[in-house]
Design an enzyme around this catalytic site. Structure first.
Site, short mmCIF file in Angstrom:
data_model
loop_
_atom_site.label_atom_id
_atom_site.label_comp_id
_atom_site.label_asym_id
_atom_site.label_seq_id
_atom_site.Cartn_x
_atom_site.Cartn_y
_atom_site.Cartn_z
N SER A 9 51.05 50.00 37.12
CA SER A 9 50.30 50.73 38.13
C SER A 9 49.07 51.38 37.51
CB SER A 9 51.18 51.81 38.75
OG SER A 9 50.40 52.62 39.60
N ALA A 10 47.95 51.25 38.19
CA ALA A 10 46.72 51.92 37.73
C ALA A 10 46.76 53.40 38.07
CB ALA A 10 45.52 51.26 38.36
N HIS A 11 47.78 53.83 38.77
CA HIS A 11 47.86 55.21 39.22
C HIS A 11 48.72 56.03 38.27
CE1 HIS A 11 45.88 53.86 42.84
NE2 HIS A 11 46.76 52.90 42.91
N VAL A 12 48.32 56.02 37.01
CA VAL A 12 49.01 56.82 36.00
C VAL A 12 47.98 57.69 35.31
CG1 VAL A 12 50.86 55.13 35.65
CG2 VAL A 12 48.81 55.02 34.24
#
Length: 86
Positions: free
Chosen positions: A62-65
């Site tokens: 996930s790029a949402h880290v």
């Protein structure tokens, strides 16, 4: 499908000591999606056909880290040379 990361891919793809890690979703009709099926050859940005000898692998990512999560992931890979691109 251009820029420094693509130039490096074109240069490094023929060497079996190298690897490409596809992190996350790969869009149809892109180089990332194409190499996930591990073709024998790929076409470079200049239009030359060349062998694809490097390792190609996929990891759900996930790029949402945040920074800490990215750093921990990269540390866990424990490889001496990593190039991270978007």
């Amino acid at each position: 499908q251009s820029g420094v990361s693509r130039q490096l891919f074109d240069r490094w793809a023929t060497d079996p000591k190298n690897g490409v890690l596809i992190a996350g979703y790969a869009v149809e009709h892109t180089l990332a999606k194409e190499i996930m099926s591990q073709p024998k050859e790929v076409v470079t940005m200049e239009g030359r056909r060349q062998p694809l000898n490097c390792l190609v692998d996929y990891v759900s990512f996930s790029a949402h880290v945040d920074f800490v999560q990215n750093r921990d992931f990269i540390t866990s890979v424990n490889h001496r040379g990593i190039l991270v691109t978007q």
